[in-house]
Design a protein around this motif. Structure first.
Motif, mmCIF file in Angstrom:
data_model
loop_
_atom_site.group_PDB
_atom_site.id
_atom_site.type_symbol
_atom_site.label_atom_id
_atom_site.label_comp_id
_atom_site.label_asym_id
_atom_site.label_seq_id
_atom_site.Cartn_x
_atom_site.Cartn_y
_atom_site.Cartn_z
ATOM 1 N N GLU A 1 -6.042 -2.111 3.081
ATOM 2 C CA GLU A 1 -5.435 -3.014 4.073
ATOM 3 C C GLU A 1 -6.503 -3.885 4.735
ATOM 4 O O GLU A 1 -6.264 -5.056 5.035
ATOM 5 C CB GLU A 1 -4.627 -2.205 5.094
ATOM 6 C CG GLU A 1 -3.405 -1.548 4.450
ATOM 7 C CD GLU A 1 -2.544 -0.720 5.403
ATOM 8 O OE1 GLU A 1 -2.851 -0.683 6.623
ATOM 9 O OE2 GLU A 1 -1.551 -0.112 4.932
ATOM 10 N N ASN B 1 7.173 -0.156 6.976
ATOM 11 C CA ASN B 1 7.248 1.027 6.124
ATOM 12 C C ASN B 1 8.304 0.805 5.048
ATOM 13 O O ASN B 1 9.462 0.527 5.361
ATOM 14 C CB ASN B 1 7.573 2.278 6.945
ATOM 15 C CG ASN B 1 6.354 2.804 7.690
ATOM 16 O OD1 ASN B 1 5.214 2.580 7.258
ATOM 17 N ND2 ASN B 1 6.575 3.500 8.796
ATOM 18 N N ARG C 1 3.974 -0.434 3.422
ATOM 19 C CA ARG C 1 3.511 0.908 3.022
ATOM 20 C C ARG C 1 4.675 1.612 2.330
ATOM 21 O O ARG C 1 5.620 2.034 2.985
ATOM 22 C CB ARG C 1 3.042 1.704 4.244
ATOM 23 C CG ARG C 1 1.781 1.140 4.864
ATOM 24 C CD ARG C 1 1.298 1.973 6.042
ATOM 25 N NE ARG C 1 0.143 1.350 6.668
ATOM 26 C CZ ARG C 1 -0.114 1.393 7.981
ATOM 27 N NH1 ARG C 1 0.714 2.039 8.808
ATOM 28 N NH2 ARG C 1 -1.183 0.797 8.464
ATOM 29 N N THR D 1 0.875 -1.180 0.000
ATOM 30 C CA THR D 1 0.000 0.000 0.000
ATOM 31 C C THR D 1 0.913 1.232 0.000
ATOM 32 O O THR D 1 1.951 1.202 -0.646
ATOM 33 C CB THR D 1 -0.980 -0.017 1.196
ATOM 34 O OG1 THR D 1 -0.247 0.114 2.422
ATOM 35 C CG2 THR D 1 -1.808 -1.281 1.222
ATOM 36 N N TYR E 1 -1.133 6.793 3.986
ATOM 37 C CA TYR E 1 -1.871 6.462 5.213
ATOM 38 C C TYR E 1 -1.612 7.517 6.293
ATOM 39 O O TYR E 1 -2.483 7.822 7.104
ATOM 40 C CB TYR E 1 -1.394 5.091 5.701
ATOM 41 C CG TYR E 1 -2.028 4.610 6.983
ATOM 42 C CD1 TYR E 1 -3.264 3.980 6.977
ATOM 43 C CD2 TYR E 1 -1.380 4.774 8.219
ATOM 44 C CE1 TYR E 1 -3.851 3.532 8.155
ATOM 45 C CE2 TYR E 1 -1.959 4.320 9.399
ATOM 46 C CZ TYR E 1 -3.194 3.706 9.357
ATOM 47 O OH TYR E 1 -3.763 3.274 10.522
ATOM 48 N N GLU F 1 5.605 2.603 11.963
ATOM 49 C CA GLU F 1 4.532 1.689 11.561
ATOM 50 C C GLU F 1 3.367 1.650 12.537
ATOM 51 O O GLU F 1 2.261 1.222 12.173
ATOM 52 C CB GLU F 1 5.097 0.267 11.389
ATOM 53 C CG GLU F 1 6.033 0.107 10.203
ATOM 54 C CD GLU F 1 7.500 0.433 10.463
ATOM 55 O OE1 GLU F 1 8.338 0.123 9.609
ATOM 56 O OE2 GLU F 1 7.809 1.011 11.531
ATOM 57 N N VAL G 1 -6.115 3.658 1.682
ATOM 58 C CA VAL G 1 -5.156 2.717 2.288
ATOM 59 C C VAL G 1 -5.838 1.901 3.386
ATOM 60 O O VAL G 1 -5.638 0.686 3.484
ATOM 61 C CB VAL G 1 -3.898 3.448 2.821
ATOM 62 C CG1 VAL G 1 -2.965 2.470 3.538
ATOM 63 C CG2 VAL G 1 -3.144 4.135 1.681
#
Length: 294
Positions: free
Chosen positions: A140, A216, A156, A107, A111, A122, A136
């Motif tokens: 998810e 991340n 992400r 993704t 976010y 995160e 996002v």
């Protein structure tokens, strides 16, 4: 391992397939059209999940396609291309008699809310303030599987830098001509990652059985502003880079809502990615850009 990759024909998918094959894995792509070594999304829906050890979803319509107007129809495409493919794969995994060991979704750092001061890892909150953050969250959520027979990982991603595609593809020409520069104020954060590290993190997520949850997908030195990025890209090309792209032009090309992705940014750190044992090939921007423009 046998790895199934949704949306594997694009920029990231091509690099991922090369890396997985180089590491001795077998790759099957899911795409719209049938071809050798591929299955179609329709086949996945009707016949279920082929036997595999891991599944990765990269599918999604390019949000920053400057040739598409940011209207309701395109927004629906952006949403459905991500949510439907993810739902489809998650459902197929849930129903599979031999579910894969790992399920990985890519993704975005959209976010996290753009901010000139906040730092996000995160575990930071987000996902509820505009079209992209809500996307996002839904994306998810669509990937979530019941139970824990399959490891679930979400990466992400920041802005992906690589040869022949991604963000750099659109920027190179003006920068090569010495006409590049910061976008808008240039003060906004620019979370980036080299393509080799993004696919490296994905391979790590598939192979390392202790990796799960959110990672991340940004470089550890990614506390870079847009102006610093422009300067570094100019330096890598040996060109000046001080002609700013005014925010009004960005808004005219991309539409106000989409322009936020370029005019604002967030400071994102890959705390869990580093803690999981992933070692970056390109932690620093200068070396990453030199490789891209070489």
């Amino acid at each position: 391992m046998r790895v199934l990759v949704g949306g594997g024909t694009g920029f990231i998918g091509t690099a991922l397939t090369q890396l997985l094959k180089a590491r001795g894995h077998e790759v099957t792509l899911i795409s719209r059209k049938p071809a050798p070594g591929r299955i179609t999304w329709d086949e996945l829906a009707t016949s279920g999940l082929p036997r595999c050890d891991a599944a990765i979803n990269l599918a999604g319509e390019n949000i920053l396609n400057p040739l598409r107007r940011w209207n309701e129809a395109f927004q629906k495409e952006v949403l459905s291309s991500r949510l439907e493919t993810t739902h489809l794969l998650a459902r197929a995994i849930t129903k599979a008699p031999h579910p894969p060991q790992a399920w990985v979704l890519v993704t975005g750092v959209a976010y996290y809310q753009p901010s000139p001061t906040a730092e996000y890892d995160e575990d930071s909150p987000g996902g509820d303030f505009d079209f992209f953050s809500n996307l996002v969250t839904k994306w998810e959520a669509a990937a979530r599987l019941p139970g824990d027979s399959t490891r679930q990982v979400v990466v992400r991603s920041g802005v992906v830098l690589g040869r022949g595609g991604g963000a750099i593809g659109h920027m190179l020409l003006p920068f090569r001509l010495g006409l590049g520069g910061p976008i808008g104020s240039g003060h906004q954060f620019f979370p980036w990652i080299h393509i080799r590290d993004l696919v490296g993190i994905l391979a790590h997520a598939v192979e390392a059985s202790h990796v799960q949850g959110v990672l991340n997908g940004v470089a550890p030195a990614s506390t870079t502003t847009n102006a610093e990025f422009a300067q570094a890209l100019g330096a890598a090309l040996g060109r000046p880079a001080f002609i700013p792209l005014p925010s009004t032009v960005v808004q005219a090309v991309f539409g106000r809502e989409r322009a936020i992705m370029l005019l604002e940014g967030q400071k994102v750190v890959p705390r869990r990615t580093l803690a999981s044992g992933y070692q970056y090939s390109f932690p620093e921007l200068g070396a990453a850009l030199k490789e891209v423009v070489a």
